[in-house]
Write an enzyme that holds these catalytic residues in place. Sequence first.
Site, PDB file in Angstrom:
ATOM      1  N   GLU A 133       0.818  -1.216   0.000  1.00 13.58           N
ATOM      2  CA  GLU A 133       0.000   0.000   0.000  1.00 13.58           C
ATOM      3  C   GLU A 133       0.856   1.272   0.000  1.00 13.58           C
ATOM      4  O   GLU A 133       0.703   2.146   0.854  1.00 13.58           O
ATOM      5  CB  GLU A 133      -0.959  -0.011   1.197  1.00 13.58           C
ATOM      6  CG  GLU A 133      -2.014  -1.095   1.075  1.00 13.58           C
ATOM      7  CD  GLU A 133      -3.100  -1.016   2.141  1.00 13.58           C
ATOM      8  OE1 GLU A 133      -2.969  -0.186   3.053  1.00 13.58           O
ATOM      9  OE2 GLU A 133      -4.076  -1.782   2.045  1.00 13.58           O
ATOM     10  N   GLU A 150      -4.730  -8.668   0.146  1.00 13.11           N
ATOM     11  CA  GLU A 150      -5.312  -8.297   1.434  1.00 13.11           C
ATOM     12  C   GLU A 150      -6.807  -8.105   1.268  1.00 13.11           C
ATOM     13  O   GLU A 150      -7.254  -7.378   0.372  1.00 13.11           O
ATOM     14  CB  GLU A 150      -4.661  -7.025   1.978  1.00 13.11           C
ATOM     15  CG  GLU A 150      -5.071  -6.680   3.406  1.00 13.11           C
ATOM     16  CD  GLU A 150      -4.231  -5.532   3.955  1.00 13.11           C
ATOM     17  OE1 GLU A 150      -3.002  -5.531   3.723  1.00 13.11           O
ATOM     18  OE2 GLU A 150      -4.796  -4.632   4.600  1.00 13.11           O
TER      19      GLU A 150
END
Length: 964
Positions: A432, A507
């Site tokens: 991320e 995720e």
Amino acid sequence: MISRFALFFSVLFTLSGFNLFADTNSSPREKWLLDFGWKFHLGNEWRNAINWAKADSSSGPAEKSFSDAAWRTVNLPHDWAVELPFDQNADAGHGFKPIGPGFPQNSVAWYRRTFELPKADANKRWWLKFDGVFRDCDVFVNGWRVGHHDSGYDSFRYDITDVANPGGKNVIAVKVDASQFEGWFYEGAGIYRHVWLEETSPVAIAPEGTFVWSTFSNNVPQGPVEVHIQIRLKNSQTNSADAIVSSEIISPSGSSIAKINQSAKCNRESENEIHSSVIFNSPELWSPENPKLYRLVSTVAVDGKIVDRKETEFGIRTVAFDANRGFLLNGKPYEIKGTCNHQDAAGVGEALPDRLQYFRIARLKEMGGNAYRTSHNAPTPELLEACDRLGMLVLDENRLVGSDEQNLRNLGGQIMRDRNHPSVFAWSLGNEEWKAQGTAAGAASIRTMQDLSHSLDPTRLCTAAINGSYGDSGFITVLDVKGFNYNLGSLDPYHRDHPKAFIIGTETASTVTTRGIYTNDLAKGYVAANDYITENKSGALINPVTWGESAEDWWSFYDARPWASGGFAWTGFDYRGEPTPYEWPCINSHFGILDTCGFPKDNFYYYQSVWTDQPMVHLLPHWNWPGEEGENIPVWCYSNCKEVELFLNGQSLGRQTMKKNFHLEWNVKYAPGTLSAKGFDAGQLVAQTKVETTGDPAAIQLAPDRSTINADGEDISIVTVSVADSQGRMVPVADNLIHFELSGPGKIIGVGNGDPSCHEPDVYFAKPSISSEPLRDWHWKKVSDARSKNLPETAAQFDDSQWARADVSSKSGPLTPNQSGVFRATFELSSQELAAENVQLNFGAIDDEGWIYVNGQKVGESHDWQAPAAFDVKRFLQVGKNIVAVVVANHGGSGGINQGVTLQFQEKSEIPGWKRSVFNGLAQIIVQSSKKPGEIKLVARADGLMAGTLSIQSQFCQPRPALP
């Protein structure tokens, strides 16, 4: 040909040293554990201990002669952050522990370790290896600064041969600075992984110098397999050597199945790489369901003598991705049923004993999990060993994206360290990176990292966890496998527009629940365990979180799309820090499918119902609802049976058909008694369960995960503590405070209960009772030569009655530039004072240099005028009159003894009583063995409850080689 990346890391990771010894007729390598008997001090009174101007001249704890006798003794792994009290003013993301920015008093610490090396091994090379230190650390050996490392997650090593002292005392000192965070979650502080000392011959296999991999024709595991062996030799001698390298492969059953001998010319002070391969039929393939491991035994001989021997575990399997079928293991589609996980646990913080790694992996496998993402950093090697041996795929993740030298060094070291583990199926290069993941510079950096990965490990592909920027720029355009975090609505369009792309759910979920809680409670910081609750009674909270999905939503989505490979739920276990959706009083996350202790939440059984085939049924909530009689209670059922029938006190409430990947619901008017469920397949009863209304708490029950452990000082038993009613049933709403007593050859190292808002200590340790007496009556005189070893003024019987008085509490002393003097004080001690466990002589400052004597005997030196000096003096003291003499050399300004002198008496203190409240009926205590076999007895007591007792047998074993 070795690529430019491989050459770069070959040089970078093996710190060459100059060795005058050329004898290779020596024994093979040894590897000693250095975990036991460290001295620890929280604080940094020696801010100028590191001398950047001159070698071997650092001071304070970095100096070899420094006295650490009054410091606390700890064993590794050690996390000092978990020992700190909770503080509402501290950073929420890091679990409200008062460490990092704003808490300098808790953010720097020192460790020291003393050991001896055999004189006979003076011709060897010694490597000091750290598996992980959080965070910035400076490492000293015998006063020499041997290195600095600033990543809190990567392994690192130093060649300490040149500064080691064979045949004598050696001192390691480590300054650890956790002042800056590296992540946004709990990270701990300290030497929280193992430390090793490795001894090798001058000609040996280089660090991380063995790589084993296998290939099949067309990547399909059928027929013969070719096992490739790559060994990098390091010659530290000043002369060349002719070596014979032998590679033997041992099968999972222990038989030798192949052996290769090769000759290698090792030039002076150089490295060279040799390659070989062997083909054999009918290999036993590694998989999570069948984790078969081979061993490569590599030996190096010079002049007919074996000088090195190293064993490497490996597995034979193929990993690949297909644009339509998703992830392939051993040539077949294999759906990833994974969880993301941080590395901390209840009771111990980041400092997990090895056995706890196995415990956690076994819990995830019990749930049906087959994959583990190391979020968001390189794992400890023991986690990968557990995954290799128990059977768990690993997405091995790098901490930070970047193509600078340091990040490439860290990534390369991680790949070289971990590439022999069959559990590792892919490399995750980052997580991320919301600012960089969509940019051209980000794409260029990730490409460089991926190229490095391919050069060091051509057998695995790379991905990164991306939470946006799925267009035509950035990370996603470069990566081998496209990693998707959440954003379910983006997967179908991306797959449609990029039909040849490999995809994986890096995720997913982010479901927030609290074990045993069935209504949201803002004041206590609890979230209902029902995965689909939309709001609480006040409408103040929505589950799941806005960016994620419920367990049922994400799994049913991926399960319906084979090309997406499956995914990793956030998270397997609750973890400290990042409390969501609440902050204080919460001190850890609610994302886990299991809590921090590893106790299952209800979602555990949802995953078990969709990830396993063994028939099962699970009901929620518990059935203790006094005052709710006649009220509707939503009852949920997770099951992998075709049909489930629900009963209340024996009366059927109806049979329902299970919908794939979902749950069943009934509204049941509450009545005390027994709520039960039966699961049917083809009309046959195949599973059943029940929840009962229990009585009041009556007794404590103790259940170890193992009742026999090894007497090696490392092994543990993880004990479940439960509060039961008079019929032995766990009371699901109990919150009793439990006190623990332990006797025998063991100790308690941590307690927990999985309560995300519990502020009770996880760790209890002895805090010594300390008293001090100032030494005020000082006299002094000038001398001509401060460095003389035979100054009569230091003798115990010297007459100083005519000397001038000295005020040692002032900010400066009486000495002028380039002047020396002797300072003396007399004091009386009683037998009671000398009975203290430790007596330390403390100086506020000695300006500039000092040589300290007690009763005529030299006790130490000080060479840092800006730092306090401390000396262990108990062995030099006597009952009655005592004399301390300090010879001081002043080089500039005014000097002498400044800022006070005290005698500090440290009394031995016992570890305070261990205790922990149960949370919804459960708590956990971790018992560790000593190095003595015998019976360890644990007793648990609480007011009004029958005590629980437990016997754990600590059995004799051969421990890992460790330096005393």
